[in-house]
Write an enzyme that holds these catalytic residues in place. Structure first.
Site, PDB file in Angstrom:
ATOM      1  CD  GLU A  66      19.448 -53.747 -35.798  1.00  0.00           C
ATOM      2  OE1 GLU A  66      20.388 -54.557 -35.733  1.00  0.00           O
ATOM      3  OE2 GLU A  66      18.816 -53.348 -34.814  1.00  0.00           O
ATOM      4  CG  ASP A  88      17.083 -58.359 -31.039  1.00  0.00           C
ATOM      5  OD1 ASP A  88      18.120 -57.742 -30.742  1.00  0.00           O
ATOM      6  OD2 ASP A  88      16.010 -58.221 -30.434  1.00  0.00           O
ATOM      7  CG  ASP A 355      17.549 -15.528  -9.721  1.00  0.00           C
ATOM      8  OD1 ASP A 355      16.986 -15.949 -10.757  1.00  0.00           O
ATOM      9  OD2 ASP A 355      18.772 -15.339  -9.629  1.00  0.00           O
ATOM     10  N   GLY A 356      14.044 -14.042  -7.084  1.00  0.00           N
ATOM     11  CA  GLY A 356      13.223 -13.933  -5.880  1.00  0.00           C
ATOM     12  C   GLY A 356      11.841 -14.526  -6.078  1.00  0.00           C
ATOM     13  CD  GLU A 431      21.430 -18.568  -0.622  1.00  0.00           C
ATOM     14  OE1 GLU A 431      20.350 -17.997  -0.382  1.00  0.00           O
ATOM     15  OE2 GLU A 431      21.986 -18.532  -1.725  1.00  0.00           O
ATOM     16  CE  LYS A 441      30.852  -5.964  18.268  1.00  0.00           C
ATOM     17  NZ  LYS A 441      31.947  -5.662  19.217  1.00  0.00           N
ATOM     18  CB  ALA A 472      22.683 -17.281  -5.274  1.00  0.00           C
ATOM     19  CE1 TYR A 473      26.737 -13.420   0.951  1.00  0.00           C
ATOM     20  CE2 TYR A 473      24.932 -14.266   2.296  1.00  0.00           C
ATOM     21  CZ  TYR A 473      26.069 -13.483   2.166  1.00  0.00           C
ATOM     22  OH  TYR A 473      26.517 -12.753   3.244  1.00  0.00           O
TER      23      TYR A 473
END
Length: 567
Positions: A66, A88, A355-356, A431, A441, A472-473
């Site tokens: 070392e 050590d 991705d699907g 998600e 609506k 993604a979304y």
């Protein structure tokens, strides 16, 4: 000269030379920077110089240490290669804590010793035949010679040693490398998956404690364990019947270079498998049996699937197809092509598509610990890790065990109906979305986190996204980009009425509750409508107990750039 006798003598001489330095304040002075890049204290230098003087009396050798790095010792052609850690546990020695050692491993040189620097390039840890570790504070010595077993020597009394047979992690005593402990190691400690933990500060001695069964395992899952730390312990543990591998279960066989580093797990066979399962790539220990799931509406994807099948056939790797891929390709498949009937028998799944296809594959895996190899043949392919040009490279990496796994958090969710009944939904990789049944609506929600009401939201819907699904979304609705390994979730209102309704990032250990106040809604999990919820129902979301596993390919930020999400 007998190599074992040489190693025992050198460690005794090191002990004699540094014993007078214990407690002397100047022993702690930094005299140079060692070859491994760490400071060399005076006590280290004295120990190394003693070792060099001792070696010269025995003959010629190549020393890997070392402090000095690489050095040819003696005038003649070298007969031996010696890997040395002169002290050590330097900190322990300076503070007179009785746990520091001299560690030495020796192998015999064969070949053209006139060019030692060339010869050593071809040498590995497996070429070392003798290992000796001496506890300088106590004089206790551990040693082994290849093929002759491992031994403990105390006051001239010799005793054969062997690894422990503890098989239950809860009953185990485990040694840890204390410097720069990783997050996964801290989680391991917090989970208390073992009986007790020990942090001694001398890797060589800790490995010897494993060899004699006093510790059941020693681990350092960072890639910081150095050749000189473990060379002697490696020989001793192997002779004691133990396993010494990196965290992924691959045999350690470092080059004899002072800068060689690795992670390490050493223990008996049963505990070794369990520890690799916790910290590393446990799949590299399993026989390879690859499942194939392909997009079937594009000839380019099915053609690649056939090429993959032919490649697996040529390599003799077992494989099976999901039923959809099999039906689409059956007229072009080899005679004895199998269908996936039991997902637990599959070690890895290749997903060929976008991705699907990855989401479909994740759903098929259904919480089993099976890594996905994602090949991009889709339009976006954000979840995919490899291009079609890299598919054979990915297969070869899996077959050879030289690959990394990335673990990703999933969402568990269930509907709590107003009548008190409950319905568990499939786990989500991307998600869960609550969306209106009727376009234009607006919906009305209450968002609760860990039992407290956080916000009253009017919006077209709401997205609860994993980090994996943040691109993604959630991203389209204004949510942030999050690294897929982050342990958290994102709550994103879709087109909220109030401008103050902003995305929230919450800890993954949180419980999220969305109470539906008005109108009926659809609950969509990873793009699939799963259930209808009505006013008064509640959607409860938590971190799933299962994870998704991906064979690591392209860098996350490289993918962001390719998709123009970053400059």
């Amino acid at each position: 000269m007998d190599m074992l006798e040489m190693a025992l003598t050198i460690t005794k001489n090191i002990e004699k030379s540094i014993k007078p330095l214990i407690g002397w304040e100047k022993s702690n002075e930094v005299v140079k920077i060692g070859a491994d890049g760490t400071p060399t204290k005076r006590i280290d230098l004295v120990a190394e110089n003693t070792a060099i003087s001792s070696i010269e009396k025995f003959g010629s050798a190549i020393l890997v240490s070392e402090e000095i790095g690489f050095k040819k010792i003696g005038k003649n052609n070298p007969e031996y290669v010696i890997v040395l850690d002169p002290v050590d546990g330097t900190y322990n020695s300076l503070k007179d804590i009785p746990f520091y050692s001299a560690s030495i491993a020796i192998g015999r040189l064969n070949g053209n010793t006139e060019k030692p620097d060339e010869l050593i390039k071809n040498l590995k840890m497996k070429d070392l035949e003798v290992g000796v570790v001496r506890n300088i504070a106590t004089g206790d010595t551990y040693y082994a010679k290849r093929g002759q077993g491992a031994y403990f020597l105390k006051k001239d009394e010799k005793k054969a040693i062997s690894i422990s047979n503890t098989s239950n992690l809860k009953d185990s005593s485990i040694g840890l490398f204390a410097h720069d402990i990783s997050g996964e190691t801290l989680d391991f400690i917090k989970d208390r998956k073992f009986r007790r933990i020990r942090l001694f500060g001398s890797i060589a001695l800790e490995m010897c404690y494993v060899a004699r069964g006093s510790l059941d395992a020693f681990i350092n899952v960072n890639e910081t364990t150095r050749l000189c730390d473990i060379a002697a312990g490696y020989v001793i543990i192997k002779e004691a019947g133990g396993y010494v591998t990196d965290k992924n279960g691959q045999e350690i066989n470092l080059s004899l270079d002072v800068n060689s580093k690795t992670s390490i797990i050493c223990s008996n066979e049963i505990l070794h498998k369990k520890l690799v399962g916790i910290f590393g790539n446990k799949w590299s220990l399993k026989p390879t049996n690859i499942g194939i799931v392909s997009r079937i509406d594009r000839e380019e994807s099915t053609e690649l699937a056939l090429n993959v099948i032919n490649y697996l056939e040529s390599k003799g790797i077992k494989y099976a197809l999901d039923i959809g891929t099999y039906d689409a390709l059956k007229s072009r498949l080899p005679e004895k092509c199998n269908i996936i009937t039991k997902i637990e028998d599959i070690s890895h799944v290749i997903s060929i598509g976008g991705d699907g296809t990855v989401l479909r594959t994740s759903k098929m895996i259904n919480g089993n610990e099976i890594p996905i190899i994602c090949i991009n043949m889709g339009t976006v392919g954000f979840l995919t890790e490899f291009s079609k040009e890299d598919v054979f490279f990915a297969i070869d990496s899996v077959a050879s065990g030289s690959y990394k796994i990335e673990k990703r958090t999933k969402l568990l969710s269930f509907l709590r109906f107003s009548d008190g009944k409950q319905q568990i939904l499939p786990d989500s990789l991307n998600e869960v979305v609550i969306t209106t049944k009727n376009p234009a609506k607006m919906l009305h929600f209450e968002v609760h986190i860990n039992g407290g009401m956080v916000e009253d939201v009017r919006a077209d819907g709401i997205i609860i996204s994993t980090p994996n699904g943040s691109t993604a979304y959630s991203l389209s609705a204004g949510g942030p980009i999050i690294e897929p390994t982050v342990d958290g979730f994102v709550i994103v209102p879709i087109c909220p009425f109030k401008l103050s309704s902003r995305p929230l990032v919450v800890n993954a250990n949180s419980e999220i509750k969305i109470k539906i106040l008005k109108k009926s809604t659809f609950i969509v999990v990873d793009g699939n409508i799963e259930f209808e919820a009505k006013a008064g129902d509640e959607l409860v979301l938590r971190k799933s107990e299962s994870y998704a596993y991906f064979v690591k390919g392209d860098n996350f930020y490289n993918k962001l750039k390719k998709l123009s999400l970053m400059e």
